[in-house]
Design a protein around this motif. Structure first.
Motif, PDB file in Angstrom:
ATOM      1  N   ASP A 166       2.627  11.340  -0.208  1.00  0.00           N
ATOM      2  CA  ASP A 166       3.432  12.312  -0.939  1.00  0.00           C
ATOM      3  C   ASP A 166       3.291  13.720  -0.380  1.00  0.00           C
ATOM      4  O   ASP A 166       4.121  14.590  -0.670  1.00  0.00           O
ATOM      5  CB  ASP A 166       3.029  12.314  -2.421  1.00  0.00           C
ATOM      6  CG  ASP A 166       3.384  11.014  -3.126  1.00  0.00           C
ATOM      7  OD1 ASP A 166       4.316  10.332  -2.657  1.00  0.00           O
ATOM      8  OD2 ASP A 166       2.720  10.683  -4.129  1.00  0.00           O
ATOM      9  N   CYS A 167       2.256  13.945   0.418  1.00  0.00           N
ATOM     10  CA  CYS A 167       2.014  15.289   0.940  1.00  0.00           C
ATOM     11  C   CYS A 167       2.854  15.605   2.187  1.00  0.00           C
ATOM     12  O   CYS A 167       2.822  16.723   2.693  1.00  0.00           O
ATOM     13  CB  CYS A 167       0.535  15.483   1.247  1.00  0.00           C
ATOM     14  SG  CYS A 167      -0.128  14.329   2.463  1.00  0.00           S
ATOM     15  N   VAL A 168       3.595  14.618   2.685  1.00  0.00           N
ATOM     16  CA  VAL A 168       4.433  14.812   3.871  1.00  0.00           C
ATOM     17  C   VAL A 168       5.833  15.240   3.436  1.00  0.00           C
ATOM     18  O   VAL A 168       6.407  14.665   2.504  1.00  0.00           O
ATOM     19  CB  VAL A 168       4.533  13.515   4.700  1.00  0.00           C
ATOM     20  CG1 VAL A 168       5.460  13.718   5.895  1.00  0.00           C
ATOM     21  CG2 VAL A 168       3.140  13.089   5.168  1.00  0.00           C
ATOM     22  N   GLN A 169       6.392  16.231   4.114  1.00  0.00           N
ATOM     23  CA  GLN A 169       7.721  16.720   3.780  1.00  0.00           C
ATOM     24  C   GLN A 169       8.767  15.637   4.037  1.00  0.00           C
ATOM     25  O   GLN A 169       8.714  14.922   5.041  1.00  0.00           O
ATOM     26  CB  GLN A 169       8.054  17.957   4.606  1.00  0.00           C
ATOM     27  CG  GLN A 169       7.172  19.161   4.308  1.00  0.00           C
ATOM     28  CD  GLN A 169       7.526  20.359   5.166  1.00  0.00           C
ATOM     29  OE1 GLN A 169       8.436  20.301   5.993  1.00  0.00           O
ATOM     30  NE2 GLN A 169       6.807  21.450   4.962  1.00  0.00           N
ATOM     31  N   ILE A 170       9.762  15.562   3.165  1.00  0.00           N
ATOM     32  CA  ILE A 170      10.805  14.545   3.285  1.00  0.00           C
ATOM     33  C   ILE A 170      11.600  14.730   4.579  1.00  0.00           C
ATOM     34  O   ILE A 170      12.077  13.754   5.182  1.00  0.00           O
ATOM     35  CB  ILE A 170      11.749  14.572   2.053  1.00  0.00           C
ATOM     36  CG1 ILE A 170      12.691  13.363   2.081  1.00  0.00           C
ATOM     37  CG2 ILE A 170      12.512  15.882   1.995  1.00  0.00           C
ATOM     38  CD1 ILE A 170      11.996  12.039   1.943  1.00  0.00           C
ATOM     39  N   GLU A 171      11.756  15.980   5.042  1.00  0.00           N
ATOM     40  CA  GLU A 171      12.488  16.234   6.279  1.00  0.00           C
ATOM     41  C   GLU A 171      11.779  15.609   7.482  1.00  0.00           C
ATOM     42  O   GLU A 171      12.436  15.096   8.397  1.00  0.00           O
ATOM     43  CB  GLU A 171      12.648  17.747   6.512  1.00  0.00           C
ATOM     44  CG  GLU A 171      13.561  18.439   5.522  1.00  0.00           C
ATOM     45  CD  GLU A 171      12.841  18.812   4.229  1.00  0.00           C
ATOM     46  OE1 GLU A 171      13.500  19.366   3.333  1.00  0.00           O
ATOM     47  OE2 GLU A 171      11.611  18.570   4.136  1.00  0.00           O
ATOM     48  N   GLN A 172      10.452  15.650   7.479  1.00  0.00           N
ATOM     49  CA  GLN A 172       9.699  15.027   8.568  1.00  0.00           C
ATOM     50  C   GLN A 172       9.846  13.510   8.535  1.00  0.00           C
ATOM     51  O   GLN A 172      10.037  12.866   9.567  1.00  0.00           O
ATOM     52  CB  GLN A 172       8.221  15.409   8.467  1.00  0.00           C
ATOM     53  CG  GLN A 172       7.931  16.854   8.835  1.00  0.00           C
ATOM     54  CD  GLN A 172       6.470  17.191   8.648  1.00  0.00           C
ATOM     55  OE1 GLN A 172       5.918  17.009   7.561  1.00  0.00           O
ATOM     56  NE2 GLN A 172       5.833  17.672   9.694  1.00  0.00           N
ATOM     57  N   LYS A 173       9.775  12.936   7.341  1.00  0.00           N
ATOM     58  CA  LYS A 173       9.944  11.490   7.217  1.00  0.00           C
ATOM     59  C   LYS A 173      11.334  11.071   7.693  1.00  0.00           C
ATOM     60  O   LYS A 173      11.473  10.090   8.440  1.00  0.00           O
ATOM     61  CB  LYS A 173       9.727  11.063   5.768  1.00  0.00           C
ATOM     62  CG  LYS A 173       8.299  11.209   5.263  1.00  0.00           C
ATOM     63  CD  LYS A 173       8.170  10.708   3.831  1.00  0.00           C
ATOM     64  CE  LYS A 173       6.752  10.882   3.297  1.00  0.00           C
ATOM     65  NZ  LYS A 173       6.608  10.381   1.917  1.00  0.00           N
ATOM     66  N   ILE A 299      -2.716  12.480   8.861  1.00  0.00           N
ATOM     67  CA  ILE A 299      -3.146  11.844   7.616  1.00  0.00           C
ATOM     68  C   ILE A 299      -4.660  11.637   7.624  1.00  0.00           C
ATOM     69  O   ILE A 299      -5.345  11.887   6.626  1.00  0.00           O
ATOM     70  CB  ILE A 299      -2.422  10.501   7.401  1.00  0.00           C
ATOM     71  CG1 ILE A 299      -0.919  10.722   7.210  1.00  0.00           C
ATOM     72  CG2 ILE A 299      -3.004   9.756   6.207  1.00  0.00           C
ATOM     73  CD1 ILE A 299      -0.544  11.514   5.981  1.00  0.00           C
ATOM     74  N   GLU A 300      -5.202  11.186   8.763  1.00  0.00           N
ATOM     75  CA  GLU A 300      -6.654  10.998   8.870  1.00  0.00           C
ATOM     76  C   GLU A 300      -7.403  12.297   8.607  1.00  0.00           C
ATOM     77  O   GLU A 300      -8.461  12.296   7.989  1.00  0.00           O
ATOM     78  CB  GLU A 300      -7.021  10.474  10.263  1.00  0.00           C
ATOM     79  CG  GLU A 300      -6.844   8.983  10.450  1.00  0.00           C
ATOM     80  CD  GLU A 300      -7.677   8.468  11.609  1.00  0.00           C
ATOM     81  OE1 GLU A 300      -7.847   9.212  12.600  1.00  0.00           O
ATOM     82  OE2 GLU A 300      -8.172   7.329  11.521  1.00  0.00           O
ATOM     83  N   TYR A 301      -6.856  13.410   9.082  1.00  0.00           N
ATOM     84  CA  TYR A 301      -7.523  14.704   8.920  1.00  0.00           C
ATOM     85  C   TYR A 301      -7.533  15.179   7.465  1.00  0.00           C
ATOM     86  O   TYR A 301      -8.262  16.102   7.118  1.00  0.00           O
ATOM     87  CB  TYR A 301      -6.864  15.763   9.810  1.00  0.00           C
ATOM     88  CG  TYR A 301      -7.523  15.880  11.167  1.00  0.00           C
ATOM     89  CD1 TYR A 301      -8.474  16.856  11.426  1.00  0.00           C
ATOM     90  CD2 TYR A 301      -7.198  14.993  12.192  1.00  0.00           C
ATOM     91  CE1 TYR A 301      -9.091  16.964  12.659  1.00  0.00           C
ATOM     92  CE2 TYR A 301      -7.799  15.089  13.435  1.00  0.00           C
ATOM     93  CZ  TYR A 301      -8.738  16.073  13.665  1.00  0.00           C
ATOM     94  OH  TYR A 301      -9.347  16.164  14.893  1.00  0.00           O
ATOM     95  N   GLN A 302      -6.736  14.545   6.629  1.00  0.00           N
ATOM     96  CA  GLN A 302      -6.752  14.902   5.207  1.00  0.00           C
ATOM     97  C   GLN A 302      -7.939  14.264   4.485  1.00  0.00           C
ATOM     98  O   GLN A 302      -8.244  14.622   3.349  1.00  0.00           O
ATOM     99  CB  GLN A 302      -5.448  14.471   4.531  1.00  0.00           C
ATOM    100  CG  GLN A 302      -4.177  14.926   5.239  1.00  0.00           C
ATOM    101  CD  GLN A 302      -4.205  16.386   5.651  1.00  0.00           C
ATOM    102  OE1 GLN A 302      -4.372  17.274   4.818  1.00  0.00           O
ATOM    103  NE2 GLN A 302      -4.046  16.634   6.949  1.00  0.00           N
ATOM    104  N   ASP A 303      -8.618  13.329   5.159  1.00  0.00           N
ATOM    105  CA  ASP A 303      -9.775  12.647   4.580  1.00  0.00           C
ATOM    106  C   ASP A 303     -11.032  13.476   4.819  1.00  0.00           C
ATOM    107  O   ASP A 303     -11.441  13.667   5.976  1.00  0.00           O
ATOM    108  CB  ASP A 303      -9.928  11.257   5.217  1.00  0.00           C
ATOM    109  CG  ASP A 303     -11.094  10.468   4.644  1.00  0.00           C
ATOM    110  OD1 ASP A 303     -11.823  10.999   3.773  1.00  0.00           O
ATOM    111  OD2 ASP A 303     -11.294   9.315   5.079  1.00  0.00           O
TER     112      ASP A 303
END
Length: 334
Positions: A166-173, A299-303
């Motif tokens: 959910d933390c990823v912007q929809i435009e990037q997805k 994503i890994e760096y968010q851990d």
């Protein structure tokens, strides 16, 4: 930090495993931190006469259970090229550290400078790609016969958590969804490679800091994820902007690339003469790999429990994931 915890234990480990005798090291040898990547931490162990690299493997990009042995066996096979480090010791038991251990040759030199060393890299690739692939190699290495399909599968795997987060912007997805669809629509072009197969050993991580340029000899190091596949894998990655911009701010000119190809072909033994076409076809699939890895790594760096964190790497990852950067990079294709 993990690198400090490990460093404090290496001397005890070396004594327990009798490494001093095996490598002919004096008992008062020293351990120093050298460098770390995303999945490895490297130290030097040395006395007055000898110096080695002590490599600690903390994870596997290839999702292998025996990652360090895979790297060790690859380096043994590559020694014939004389442009890769020699290996002396491997420990995959994890009965002292929780990680695999590899000890190899320490090589003197500096990272590759695109302004000065571009064509030295071309010669290194030609020596490695001149190694004839034998039947046993297909049993020892991961083999990629369908490089377009393999990049799509790899990218989908890497993007799984990115798409779910959910933390990823929809435009990037949405950008990645559209890019992925373009790759699927154009993968029929892979017939160029399947109908005219050319297999060599590829490093797959050929950024400038994985080369060591010495006074007399030059090397390609960090063989953590080699595969047998088309040589365009390594050459495309080496020449791509996502690679040349990774540690530097360099973009290769058309003339530089043309001379690079010419030297590569001149030095290559028993190779084909269509490397330019192969690189051109593979480039968007290489970019998908590079960008999807950035998405996965972000994503890994968010851990907060991630074993290794390099803030310079995170900064570069975030730069590459900016929409304007990705759109400009891929404007030739869609």
């Amino acid at each position: 930090m993990l690198k400090d915890e490990l460093q404090n234990k290496i001397i005890d480990y070396a004594k327990q495993k009798h490494i001093t005798e095996y490598l002919d090291l004096q008992k008062n040898f020293k351990v120093k931190f050298l460098a770390q990547g995303e999945y490895n931490i490297n130290y030097t162990i040395e006395d007055e006469l000898h110096k080695y690299v002590f490599r600690v493997n903390t994870g596997s990009q290839l999702e292998l259970k025996n990652q360090i042995s895979y790297e060790y066996n690859a380096l043994k096979r590559l020694e014939i090229s004389k442009v890769t480090p020699k290996t002396y010791f491997v420990d995959d038991k994890k009965d002292f550290f929780d990680y695999g251990i590899l000890i190899m040759e320490f090589l003197k030199g500096k990272p590759l400078d695109y302004n000065k060393d571009l064509y030295k890299a071309s010669e290194i690739f030609s020596k490695i790609h001149s190694i004839s692939i034998e039947e046993d190699d297909y049993k020892s290495f991961i083999v990629e016969n369908n490089i377009f399909e393999d990049r799509i599968k790899e990218g989908k795997r890497l993007l799984d958590s990115f798409f779910k987060c959910d933390c990823v912007q929809i435009e990037q997805k949405n950008f990645f969804y559209k890019f992925l669809q373009w790759l699927e629509d154009n993968k029929y072009r892979e017939i160029y490679f399947t109908e005219d197969k050319w297999h060599v050993i590829n490093n797959t991580e050929v950024n400038s800091h994985n080369f060591i340029i010495g006074d007399e000899r030059n090397y390609l190091i960090d063989w953590e994820k080699p595969v047998i596949s088309d040589p365009c894998q390594d050459l495309t990655q080496f020449l791509a902007e996502t690679t040349t911009l990774w540690k530097t701010d360099y973009i290769l000119s058309k003339d530089e690339k043309e001379k690079f190809f010419r030297i590569y072909e001149e030095k290559l033994e028993n190779g084909k003469k269509d490397i330019r076409e192969r690189v051109e076809l593979y480039t968007p699939y290489l970019y998908f790999r590079a960008l999807s890895w950035c998405a996965y790594a972000w994503i890994e760096y968010q851990d907060p429990n991630k074993d290794i964190k390099n803030m310079d790497t995170l900064k570069k990852i975030e730069q590459y994931l900016e929409l304007n950067f990705m759109k400009k990079l891929l404007s030739r294709w869609f």
